[in-house]
Design a protein around this motif. Structure first.
Motif: not given
Length: 299
Positions: A166-181, A145-155
């Motif tokens: 990696g497992f916890t991070l991927a789940r966290t990002l999915l919960g924020l609406g990111a498109r996770v590869k 969040i500090q180093h980008t100018d976009i939302t996690i949601h939709g990124a």
């Protein structure tokens, strides 16, 4: 209870405060070395200088997250004094003594093996690593969040590795609406990625999956994000390496491309030292109780 157990803390950061308070509450005898600039009064806890006499009377020695460097120096933020754990120091410890650290460099591992001192690397334990993955994921999101100018949601975000972090991070990002590869090596991790709702791919094909990314998080402690991979990324991409030093990203080439890349190991102790300290405190107290009980059974 840890009545009669003498625990010495040598250096460290704010995480150690939670640990020595917990052990003191369990009636351990606690001595601090390298905490002379810590102002808070802690009743019943002694402060001393490092000496062979002190170590000869030690049942457990608690070191910082990275125990020592390759010259025996110990990281300590609460003192201006340089702390060094020497071979003579290790040799002075009783044979029943236990050394706790997060991870050990070869210097410490070899000396403990030479003098048959039990060395427990807490970050190698699944329970500690899983608990630590929570503040790591939160810290990683904070950095993004500090180093980008976009939302996690939709990124569009790539996470490399489906280990405990990696497992916890991927789940966290999915919960924020990111498109996770999700970059993985093993078929079972590929299947887990599908089940989680990620778009998994094998790491051998990494360069084919980064052309449109906004963020990449690496958790793999080997060179995986090479110049060839970075050359396929858009300049807007931000790379955050959560692996232990030296990480798995070619930082030199990222800088040359004008791509922001950061090495961020040890996030639990930075973003949530109290929580990270409690995780270590619970693990160390449980292990000390086990050691104490086993000695009692053996007598």
């Amino acid at each position: 209870m840890l009545t009669g157990v003498h625990v010495v803390f040598l250096g460290g950061d704010a995480r150690q405060i939670e640990v020595f308070q917990k052990l003191s509450e369990l009636d351990a005898s606690v001595t601090l070395v390298g905490f002379d600039q810590l102002s808070n009064p802690y009743h019943g806890i002694q402060r001393k200088s490092l000496s062979l006499e002190l170590l000869r009377d030690t049942d457990a020695l608690v070191l910082p997250a990275v125990g020592t460097d390759e010259d025996g120096r110990v990281h300590a933020i609460f003192t201006s004094e340089e702390l060094t754990l020497t071979e003579e120091d290790i040799a002075a410890l009783p044979k029943h003594a236990v050394i706790f650290t997060g991870m050990a460099k070869p210097y410490l591992s070899k000396l403990c093996a030479k003098y048959r001192i039990t060395l427990l690397e807490l970050f190698e334990r699944d329970d500690v690593a899983i608990y630590n993955s929570i503040p790591t994921a939160e810290g990683a999101v904070m950095m993004a969040i500090q180093h980008t100018d976009i939302t996690i949601h939709g990124a569009e975000i790539v996470v490399l590795g489906l280990g405990r972090t990696g497992f916890t991070l991927a789940r966290t990002l999915l919960g924020l609406g990111a498109r996770v590869k999700l970059g993985v090596r093993r078929p079972e991790h590929f299947a887990r990625g599908v089940e989680m709702g990620c778009e998994p791919f094998y790491l051998t094909n990494l360069a084919q999956h980064v052309s449109q990314i906004d963020l990449l998080f690496n958790t793999i402690p080997t060179m995986i994000v090479t110049a060839q991979v970075i050359s396929q990324m858009p300049n807007r991409a931000v790379l955050i390496d959560l692996a232990s030093k030296p990480g798995g990203i070619d930082f030199r080439f990222a800088e040359k491309r004008g791509i922001k890349a950061m090495l961020a190991p040890g996030l639990p102790g930075i973003v949530a030292p109290k929580t990270a300290g409690r995780i270590l405190a619970n693990s160390i107290s449980e292990l000390l109780n086990e050691v104490t009980r086993s000695r009692g059974d053996g007598q």
